[in-house]
Motif scaffolding. Structure first.
Motif, PDB file in Angstrom:
ATOM      1  N   PHE A   1       0.832  -1.198   0.000  1.00 52.82           N
ATOM      2  CA  PHE A   1       0.000   0.000   0.000  1.00 52.82           C
ATOM      3  C   PHE A   1       0.869   1.251   0.000  1.00 52.82           C
ATOM      4  CE2 PHE A   1      -2.655  -3.086   2.360  1.00 52.82           C
ATOM      5  CZ  PHE A   1      -3.831  -3.001   1.638  1.00 52.82           C
ATOM      6  N   ASP A   2       0.385   2.301  -0.676  1.00 51.68           N
ATOM      7  CA  ASP A   2       0.965   3.638  -0.531  1.00 51.68           C
ATOM      8  C   ASP A   2       0.527   4.171   0.823  1.00 51.68           C
ATOM      9  OD1 ASP A   2       2.094   4.172  -3.173  1.00 51.68           O
ATOM     10  OD2 ASP A   2       0.028   4.147  -3.871  1.00 51.68           O
ATOM     11  N   SER A   3       1.413   4.890   1.503  1.00 53.10           N
ATOM     12  CA  SER A   3       1.008   5.531   2.749  1.00 53.10           C
ATOM     13  C   SER A   3       1.969   6.658   3.073  1.00 53.10           C
ATOM     14  CB  SER A   3       0.984   4.539   3.902  1.00 53.10           C
ATOM     15  OG  SER A   3       0.650   5.215   5.096  1.00 53.10           O
ATOM     16  N   ALA A   4       1.488   7.891   2.977  1.00 49.74           N
ATOM     17  CA  ALA A   4       2.303   9.045   3.347  1.00 49.74           C
ATOM     18  C   ALA A   4       2.536   9.083   4.849  1.00 49.74           C
ATOM     19  CB  ALA A   4       1.626  10.328   2.891  1.00 49.74           C
ATOM     20  N   LEU A   5       1.744   8.364   5.608  1.00 52.22           N
ATOM     21  CA  LEU A   5       1.844   8.379   7.069  1.00 52.22           C
ATOM     22  C   LEU A   5       2.605   7.187   7.629  1.00 52.22           C
ATOM     23  CD1 LEU A   5      -1.841   9.398   7.804  1.00 52.22           C
ATOM     24  CD2 LEU A   5       0.171  10.881   7.658  1.00 52.22           C
ATOM     25  N   GLY A   6       3.059   6.286   6.784  1.00 50.83           N
ATOM     26  CA  GLY A   6       3.715   5.091   7.288  1.00 50.83           C
ATOM     27  C   GLY A   6       2.694   4.007   7.570  1.00 50.83           C
ATOM     28  N   ALA A   7       3.078   3.032   8.364  1.00 51.47           N
ATOM     29  CA  ALA A   7       2.216   1.885   8.653  1.00 51.47           C
ATOM     30  C   ALA A   7       0.934   2.319   9.353  1.00 51.47           C
ATOM     31  CB  ALA A   7       2.960   0.875   9.507  1.00 51.47           C
ATOM     32  N   VAL A   8      -0.143   1.652   9.022  1.00 47.66           N
ATOM     33  CA  VAL A   8      -1.445   1.902   9.630  1.00 47.66           C
ATOM     34  C   VAL A   8      -1.724   0.742  10.575  1.00 47.66           C
ATOM     35  CG1 VAL A   8      -3.900   2.191   9.145  1.00 47.66           C
ATOM     36  CG2 VAL A   8      -2.200   3.112   7.561  1.00 47.66           C
ATOM     37  N   ASP A   9      -2.126   1.031  11.802  1.00 49.62           N
ATOM     38  CA  ASP A   9      -2.277   0.005  12.829  1.00 49.62           C
ATOM     39  C   ASP A   9      -3.554  -0.819  12.726  1.00 49.62           C
ATOM     40  OD1 ASP A   9       0.119   0.673  14.015  1.00 49.62           O
ATOM     41  OD2 ASP A   9      -0.808   2.144  15.350  1.00 49.62           O
ATOM     42  N   GLU A  10      -4.467  -0.471  11.830  1.00 54.03           N
ATOM     43  CA  GLU A  10      -5.755  -1.159  11.828  1.00 54.03           C
ATOM     44  C   GLU A  10      -5.685  -2.583  11.306  1.00 54.03           C
ATOM     45  OE1 GLU A  10      -7.678   0.488   7.734  1.00 54.03           O
ATOM     46  OE2 GLU A  10      -7.401   1.864   9.384  1.00 54.03           O
ATOM     47  N   LEU A  11      -4.622  -2.951  10.607  1.00 51.88           N
ATOM     48  CA  LEU A  11      -4.495  -4.305  10.091  1.00 51.88           C
ATOM     49  C   LEU A  11      -3.548  -5.091  10.991  1.00 51.88           C
ATOM     50  CD1 LEU A  11      -4.191  -3.470   6.310  1.00 51.88           C
ATOM     51  CD2 LEU A  11      -6.184  -4.341   7.498  1.00 51.88           C
ATOM     52  N   LEU A  12      -4.026  -6.188  11.528  1.00 50.35           N
ATOM     53  CA  LEU A  12      -3.224  -6.985  12.441  1.00 50.35           C
ATOM     54  C   LEU A  12      -2.271  -7.891  11.674  1.00 50.35           C
ATOM     55  CD1 LEU A  12      -6.087  -7.988  14.875  1.00 50.35           C
ATOM     56  CD2 LEU A  12      -4.413  -6.149  15.160  1.00 50.35           C
ATOM     57  N   PRO A  13      -1.145  -8.231  12.305  1.00 50.45           N
ATOM     58  CA  PRO A  13      -0.222  -9.163  11.657  1.00 50.45           C
ATOM     59  C   PRO A  13      -0.905 -10.492  11.391  1.00 50.45           C
ATOM     60  CG  PRO A  13       0.752  -8.193  13.619  1.00 50.45           C
ATOM     61  CD  PRO A  13      -0.689  -7.781  13.599  1.00 50.45           C
ATOM     62  N   GLY A  14      -0.511 -11.127  10.324  1.00 50.57           N
ATOM     63  CA  GLY A  14      -1.099 -12.414   9.982  1.00 50.57           C
ATOM     64  C   GLY A  14      -0.284 -13.089   8.902  1.00 50.57           C
ATOM     65  N   PRO A  15      -0.836 -14.097   8.268  1.00 56.20           N
ATOM     66  CA  PRO A  15      -0.086 -14.865   7.274  1.00 56.20           C
ATOM     67  C   PRO A  15       0.147 -14.116   5.966  1.00 56.20           C
ATOM     68  CG  PRO A  15      -2.326 -15.681   7.463  1.00 56.20           C
ATOM     69  CD  PRO A  15      -2.151 -14.652   8.535  1.00 56.20           C
ATOM     70  N   VAL A  16      -0.559 -13.025   5.743  1.00 58.13           N
ATOM     71  CA  VAL A  16      -0.336 -12.193   4.571  1.00 58.13           C
ATOM     72  C   VAL A  16       0.586 -11.053   4.989  1.00 58.13           C
ATOM     73  CG1 VAL A  16      -1.431 -10.612   2.927  1.00 58.13           C
ATOM     74  CG2 VAL A  16      -2.566 -12.754   3.526  1.00 58.13           C
ATOM     75  N   GLU A  17       1.681 -10.869   4.255  1.00 51.89           N
ATOM     76  CA  GLU A  17       2.608  -9.778   4.560  1.00 51.89           C
ATOM     77  C   GLU A  17       2.023  -8.474   4.039  1.00 51.89           C
ATOM     78  OE1 GLU A  17       6.731 -10.498   3.450  1.00 51.89           O
ATOM     79  OE2 GLU A  17       6.228 -12.634   3.331  1.00 51.89           O
ATOM     80  N   ILE A  18       2.080  -7.449   4.858  1.00 54.51           N
ATOM     81  CA  ILE A  18       1.552  -6.143   4.472  1.00 54.51           C
ATOM     82  C   ILE A  18       2.681  -5.139   4.548  1.00 54.51           C
ATOM     83  CG2 ILE A  18      -0.129  -4.359   4.989  1.00 54.51           C
ATOM     84  CD1 ILE A  18      -1.720  -6.655   6.445  1.00 54.51           C
ATOM     85  N   ARG A  19       2.878  -4.391   3.464  1.00 58.37           N
ATOM     86  CA  ARG A  19       3.922  -3.373   3.420  1.00 58.37           C
ATOM     87  C   ARG A  19       3.288  -2.036   3.071  1.00 58.37           C
ATOM     88  NH1 ARG A  19       9.463  -5.763   0.985  1.00 58.37           N
ATOM     89  NH2 ARG A  19       9.334  -7.807   1.971  1.00 58.37           N
ATOM     90  N   TYR A  20       3.776  -1.011   3.747  1.00 60.44           N
ATOM     91  CA  TYR A  20       3.375   0.363   3.462  1.00 60.44           C
ATOM     92  C   TYR A  20       4.613   1.105   3.011  1.00 60.44           C
ATOM     93  CZ  TYR A  20      -0.833  -0.775   6.069  1.00 60.44           C
ATOM     94  OH  TYR A  20      -1.989  -1.356   6.496  1.00 60.44           O
ATOM     95  N   THR A  21       4.459   1.931   2.003  1.00 60.33           N
ATOM     96  CA  THR A  21       5.600   2.695   1.538  1.00 60.33           C
ATOM     97  C   THR A  21       5.209   4.143   1.330  1.00 60.33           C
ATOM     98  OG1 THR A  21       7.325   2.876  -0.132  1.00 60.33           O
ATOM     99  CG2 THR A  21       5.200   2.043  -0.873  1.00 60.33           C
ATOM    100  N   ALA A  22       6.050   5.026   1.834  1.00 57.77           N
ATOM    101  CA  ALA A  22       5.850   6.462   1.664  1.00 57.77           C
ATOM    102  C   ALA A  22       6.963   7.043   0.811  1.00 57.77           C
ATOM    103  CB  ALA A  22       5.812   7.143   3.030  1.00 57.77           C
TER     104      ALA A  22
END
Length: 143
Positions: free
Chosen positions: A69-90
């Motif tokens: 995901f694009d994110s000017a604010l960095g990581a968003v806390d609403e998604l919990l860690p799990g088996p799918v890797e989630i990356r945020y990039t600003a």
């Protein structure tokens, strides 16, 4: 994969039937907006991660799934860690650049999911298979 169309659910059916291993890199907002609409970014993020997890659970082989995901604010806390890797990039170039870098740097079979033509073409230049988010949305709707 011929004769399948990259924008149809059958291509996702083909993907989950592959023995792997490999990595699926998902253009997060591209898929999320396809599933939830542009007016609900948080819902789109959640739906994209949920669809990615459905891919992972439905896969015949051990596929690593990364949602970017694009994110000017960095990581968003609403998604919990799990088996799918989630990356945020600003960083400059955002998710598109991160997806291309992942497609270039990771080894083995790589699949990129995006409706964005530039993202798909960059992935293909790196040797990855590019499928459309439309195909995932149609596959999700038929489950």
């Amino acid at each position: 994969p011929a004769p399948l169309r990259p924008d149809r659910k059958e291509s996702i059916g083909w993907l989950v039937a592959q023995p792997g291993p490999g990595v699926v890199i998902v253009d997060g907002y591209n898929l999320g907006f396809q599933l939830a609409g542009r007016r609900d970014p948080a819902g789109g993020r959640a739906r994209a991660v949920m669809a990615a997890d459905h891919l992972r659970r439905g896969a015949r082989g051990p596929w690593r799934i990364i949602v970017v995901f694009d994110s000017a604010l960095g990581a968003v806390d609403e998604l919990l860690p799990g088996p799918v890797e989630i990356r945020y990039t600003a960083e400059a170039g955002g998710a598109d650049r991160e997806i291309a870098e992942l497609a270039r740097s990771l080894e083995g079979a790589r699949v990129v999911l995006s409706n964005d033509r530039e993202v798909r073409e960059a992935a293909e230049r790196c040797g990855a298979l590019a499928l459309w988010s439309d195909a995932v949305a149609e596959w999700e709707g038929s489950r």
